[in-house]
Design an enzyme around this catalytic site. Structure first.
Site, PDB file in Angstrom:
ATOM      1  N   TYR A 106       0.816  -1.223   0.000  1.00 55.66           N
ATOM      2  CA  TYR A 106       0.000   0.000   0.000  1.00 55.66           C
ATOM      3  C   TYR A 106       0.850   1.275   0.000  1.00 55.66           C
ATOM      4  O   TYR A 106       0.334   2.367  -0.231  1.00 55.66           O
ATOM      5  CB  TYR A 106      -0.988   0.014   1.180  1.00 55.66           C
ATOM      6  CG  TYR A 106      -0.363  -0.024   2.560  1.00 55.66           C
ATOM      7  CD1 TYR A 106       0.304   1.068   3.094  1.00 55.66           C
ATOM      8  CD2 TYR A 106      -0.464  -1.165   3.345  1.00 55.66           C
ATOM      9  CE1 TYR A 106       0.876   1.033   4.350  1.00 55.66           C
ATOM     10  CE2 TYR A 106       0.093  -1.221   4.608  1.00 55.66           C
ATOM     11  CZ  TYR A 106       0.761  -0.121   5.105  1.00 55.66           C
ATOM     12  OH  TYR A 106       1.328  -0.176   6.346  1.00 55.66           O
ATOM     13  N   HIS A 160      -4.243   2.523  13.430  1.00 55.62           N
ATOM     14  CA  HIS A 160      -2.809   2.205  13.406  1.00 55.62           C
ATOM     15  C   HIS A 160      -2.193   2.470  14.787  1.00 55.62           C
ATOM     16  O   HIS A 160      -1.281   1.753  15.211  1.00 55.62           O
ATOM     17  CB  HIS A 160      -2.095   3.016  12.324  1.00 55.62           C
ATOM     18  CG  HIS A 160      -0.674   2.612  12.112  1.00 55.62           C
ATOM     19  ND1 HIS A 160      -0.300   1.317  11.778  1.00 55.62           N
ATOM     20  CD2 HIS A 160       0.491   3.302  12.203  1.00 55.62           C
ATOM     21  CE1 HIS A 160       1.017   1.246  11.673  1.00 55.62           C
ATOM     22  NE2 HIS A 160       1.520   2.439  11.933  1.00 55.62           N
TER      23      HIS A 160
END
Ligand code: HPA
Length: 265
Positions: free
Chosen positions: A80, A240
């Site tokens: 990504y 995250h």
């Protein structure tokens, strides 16, 4: 490019082949600091994929852990970040070029199984390439047709299972499903992944297993579970920050297993 980097690494760290390569996932980079050896920041290696994700420790350390020579990548590049599934080819070619035959991949992952909780570990028995990208696309030779029937090495897994049992740490096995990220999954995607046979979801590792098998490295992988899959726990906000906060719990267990595994070699 890999040949020049192999020369650079040999000049700094010596010629002797590391017995094991280790790739550290999000929030797990600390382990690279435990190795007694030569550190080479990724930024010193022209053409080496930079790991741009916070929670990674972007350096290669070659040295001793429990008396065994290891090569530890303190962070990895993800699909990504660049849109290139073959981004980790250079590091794995370097390992092979150094003469390493065995690779352990680690990652942070979301669990789909109620018996595998945040803070726990899961060893990959197999995986699903749900992202659908393959690092061997455009590879010209017939060697690209890599069999993936027993991609996750039985001998390494048995060794890790023995080490985990000796440390009294649960190390269930399960199937890891690769989503490209960087957005997390929707609850519907998590339900779909469960139906497909997945036990955990994450944003890495699968392209590296494919590349490792292509390069002839024996490979196994362990997930550090940082959360339940999206929608499985009513009050959970997946982020995250949560991955980085939870990873050290599992990382401490993983380190004990790894140290025992190395002592047993
Ligand atoms: N999904 C994908 N990747 C992850 C997750 C998740 O739930 N947790 C940590 N990495």
């Amino acid at each position: 490019m890999s040949d020049e980097l192999i020369e650079l690494i040999r000049a700094r760290a010596g010629d002797s082949a590391p017995r094991l390569g280790l790739v550290l996932g999000s929030g797990l980079g600390h382990l690279a600091n435990e190795v007694n050896g030569v550190e080479i920041p990724y930024s010193d290696m022209p053409g080496f994929p930079q790991a741009g994700v916070s929670g990674h420790n972007p350096k290669l350390v070659i040295g001793e852990l429990e008396g065994v020579r290891v090569a530890v990548f303190g962070g990895r590049a993800h699909y990504y970040e660049h849109g290139n599934p073959a981004e980790m080819r250079v590091p794995l070619e370097i390992l092979r070029g150094l003469g390493t035959q065995e690779l352990l991949l680690t990652n942070a992952a979301g669990s789909l199984r109620p018996d595998i909780m945040p803070g726990g570990l899961m060893m990959l028995s197999d995986h699903i390439n749900f992202a659908g990208h393959n690092p061997l696309i455009k590879e010209p030779s017939d060697t690209r047709f890599v069999p993936m029937t027993q991609a996750h090495d039985t001998t390494i897994r048995q060794g890790l299972a023995r080490a985990a049992a000796a440390e009294d740490i649960a190390l269930p096995e399960g199937v890891y499903c690769w989503f490209s990220g960087p957005s997390f999954e929707t609850p519907a995607e998590i339900r779909a992944a469960k139906i497909l046979g997945a036990d955990a979801v994450g944003m890495s590792t699968v392209p590296e297993v494919i590349l490792a098998r292509f390069l002839g490295l024996r490979v196994a992988a362990v997930s550090v579970i940082t959360n339940m899959g999206a929608g499985m726990k009513a009050d959970e906000q997946i982020s995250h920050a949560q991955t980085k906060a939870m990873a050290p719990l599992g990382a401490a267990k993983l380190e004990r297993i790894l140290r025992r595994y190395l002592r047993n070699l």
